[in-house]
Design a protein around this motif. Structure first.
Motif, short mmCIF file in Angstrom:
data_model
loop_
_atom_site.label_atom_id
_atom_site.label_comp_id
_atom_site.label_asym_id
_atom_site.label_seq_id
_atom_site.Cartn_x
_atom_site.Cartn_y
_atom_site.Cartn_z
N UNK A 1 0.83 -1.20 0.00
CA UNK A 1 0.00 0.00 0.00
C UNK A 1 0.87 1.26 0.00
N UNK A 2 1.57 1.46 -1.11
CA UNK A 2 2.43 2.64 -1.26
C UNK A 2 2.21 3.26 -2.63
N UNK A 3 2.61 4.51 -2.75
CA UNK A 3 2.47 5.24 -4.00
C UNK A 3 3.61 6.23 -4.15
N UNK A 4 3.82 6.67 -5.39
CA UNK A 4 4.78 7.73 -5.67
C UNK A 4 3.99 9.03 -5.81
N UNK A 5 4.49 10.09 -5.20
CA UNK A 5 3.91 11.42 -5.36
C UNK A 5 5.02 12.40 -5.76
N UNK A 6 4.61 13.47 -6.40
CA UNK A 6 5.55 14.52 -6.81
C UNK A 6 5.47 15.66 -5.81
N UNK A 7 6.58 15.92 -5.14
CA UNK A 7 6.68 17.02 -4.19
C UNK A 7 7.66 18.04 -4.74
N UNK A 8 7.15 18.98 -5.51
CA UNK A 8 7.99 20.06 -6.08
C UNK A 8 9.19 19.52 -6.85
N UNK A 9 8.95 18.49 -7.68
CA UNK A 9 10.01 17.94 -8.52
C UNK A 9 10.76 16.77 -7.92
N UNK B 1 10.36 13.06 -6.44
CA UNK B 1 9.39 11.96 -6.39
C UNK B 1 9.61 11.17 -5.10
N UNK B 2 8.53 10.97 -4.36
CA UNK B 2 8.58 10.37 -3.03
C UNK B 2 7.71 9.13 -2.98
N UNK B 3 8.22 8.07 -2.37
CA UNK B 3 7.44 6.87 -2.08
C UNK B 3 6.91 7.00 -0.66
N UNK B 4 5.61 6.78 -0.50
CA UNK B 4 4.99 6.88 0.83
C UNK B 4 3.77 5.98 0.88
N UNK B 5 3.32 5.62 2.09
CA UNK B 5 2.10 4.83 2.20
C UNK B 5 0.90 5.56 1.61
N UNK B 6 -0.03 4.79 1.05
CA UNK B 6 -1.28 5.36 0.56
C UNK B 6 -2.11 5.80 1.78
N UNK B 7 -3.09 6.67 1.57
CA UNK B 7 -3.90 7.13 2.70
C UNK B 7 -4.59 6.00 3.47
N UNK B 8 -4.93 4.91 2.79
CA UNK B 8 -5.61 3.81 3.47
C UNK B 8 -4.68 2.68 3.92
N UNK B 9 -3.36 2.90 3.88
CA UNK B 9 -2.39 1.88 4.30
C UNK B 9 -2.46 1.68 5.81
N UNK B 10 -2.26 0.45 6.27
CA UNK B 10 -2.23 0.23 7.71
C UNK B 10 -1.02 0.95 8.33
N UNK C 1 15.36 17.87 -17.27
CA UNK C 1 14.78 16.60 -16.85
C UNK C 1 13.32 16.48 -17.28
N UNK C 2 12.89 15.24 -17.38
CA UNK C 2 11.47 14.91 -17.44
C UNK C 2 11.27 13.78 -16.47
N UNK C 3 10.30 13.89 -15.58
CA UNK C 3 10.01 12.82 -14.62
C UNK C 3 8.56 12.38 -14.78
N UNK C 4 8.30 11.15 -14.34
CA UNK C 4 6.94 10.60 -14.40
C UNK C 4 6.85 9.49 -13.37
N UNK C 5 5.61 9.11 -13.05
CA UNK C 5 5.42 7.99 -12.14
C UNK C 5 4.15 7.25 -12.47
N UNK C 6 4.07 6.00 -11.99
CA UNK C 6 2.92 5.13 -12.21
C UNK C 6 2.50 4.57 -10.86
N UNK C 7 1.22 4.73 -10.55
CA UNK C 7 0.60 4.12 -9.36
C UNK C 7 -0.64 3.39 -9.85
N UNK C 8 -0.57 2.09 -10.06
CA UNK C 8 -1.74 1.34 -10.53
C UNK C 8 -2.22 0.40 -9.45
#
Length: 194
Positions: free
Chosen positions: A25-33, A35-44, A187-194
Motif C-alpha cells: 500500500x504505497x504510491x509515488x507522489x511529486x513534491x515540487x520535482x 518523487x517520493x514513495x509513501x504509504x497510501x492514505x488507506x495503508x495500515x 529533466x522529465x520525470x513521471x510515475x505510475x501508481x496502478x
C-alpha cells in the motif's frame, strides 16, 4: 521472479520500481520535482523506517543536469553531495557506505543510480560488497536475486514510458514506479501508481 525494489539506469534515462510483498500500500507522489514513495492514505499504520523516502531527485550542475534514483533515504545524501560538486562515483560510494545495507530481517541492499545526459552510474551496497559501476547501456540492480548490476532491455524513450515499462515488467509484486530522462536541457520525470 521476485527481485524486490530495483533501479534501471543508462545514459539519459532511468527508472525505479517498488516491488513489495510486505508493504504493497504505497504510491509515488511529486513534491515540487522530488518523487517520493509513501504509504497510501488507506495503508495500515507501520513503524518501518524503510517504506517512505525520496526515490528520485534531480540536481543542476555546471557540467549538466543529473538525476538520482534509489530505494531509500540514501537518495538525499547522494543528491546533496552531487550538488556540492562531488564526482558521481564518490557521491554514491560515500553515501552508500555511510548508510550501509538496510538493517531489516533480510539485510536488504540499498540500490541507486545516477543518470546524466551522456553517462550513467549504478550502485549497490549489500552485506558483502559495495559496487559502483559506470554503465553505457541500461543496467539493472535489485535488492534480491539480481543484486549485482546486469544489462536490462529498456526500450523506453521518455520518462513516462520508462516508469510504465518497469512497472509492467514480469518481476512479481509491482507497487509503483518512477521514470526520468535527462538531456542537456534538463529533466522529465513521471510515475505510475496502478
Amino acid at each position: 521472479m521476485y527481485v524486490g525494489r530495483f533501479v534501471v539506469v543508462g545514459p539519459g534515462i532511468g527508472a525505479y520500481r517498488v516491488s513489495s510483498r510486505s508493504f504493497p500500500d504505497r504510491q509515488v507522489t511529486d513534491r515540487d520535482g522530488t518523487l517520493t514513495v509513501a504509504p497510501t492514505p488507506d495503508a495500515p499504520p507501520s513503524d518501518n523506517p524503510y517504506i517512505a523516502y525520496n526515490c528520485l531527485r534531480t540536481v543542476e550542475r555546471e557540467e549538466g543536469p543529473l538525476a538520482v534514483v534509489g530505494n531509500g533515504s540514501h537518495v538525499d545524501p547522494v543528491t546533496e553531495k552531487l550538488a556540492m560538486g562531488y564526482p558521481v562515483r564518490d557521491a554514491l560510494a560515500l553515501s552508500l557506505l555511510a548508510l550501509d545495507f538496510e538493517k531489516d530481517d533480510y539485510d536488504t541492499p540499498r540500490v541507486a543510480g545516477v543518470v546524466g545526459a551522456e553517462a550513467a552510474t549504478v550502485a549497490t551496497v549489500r552485506r558483502d560488497a559495495l559496487v559502483v559501476r559506470e554503465v553505457d547501456e541500461p543496467t539493472l540492480v535489485a535488492t534480491y536475486e539480481t543484486d549485482d548490476p546486469e544489462p536490462f532491455d529498456l526500450d523506453a524513450a521518455d520518462a513516462n514510458a520508462a516508469a510504465r515499462e518497469v512497472y509492467d515488467h514480469e518481476f512479481e509484486h509491482a507497487v509503483c514506479a518512477a521514470g526520468v530522462t535527462v538531456d542537456e536541457e534538463g529533466f522529465e520525470t513521471a510515475f505510475v501508481n496502478d
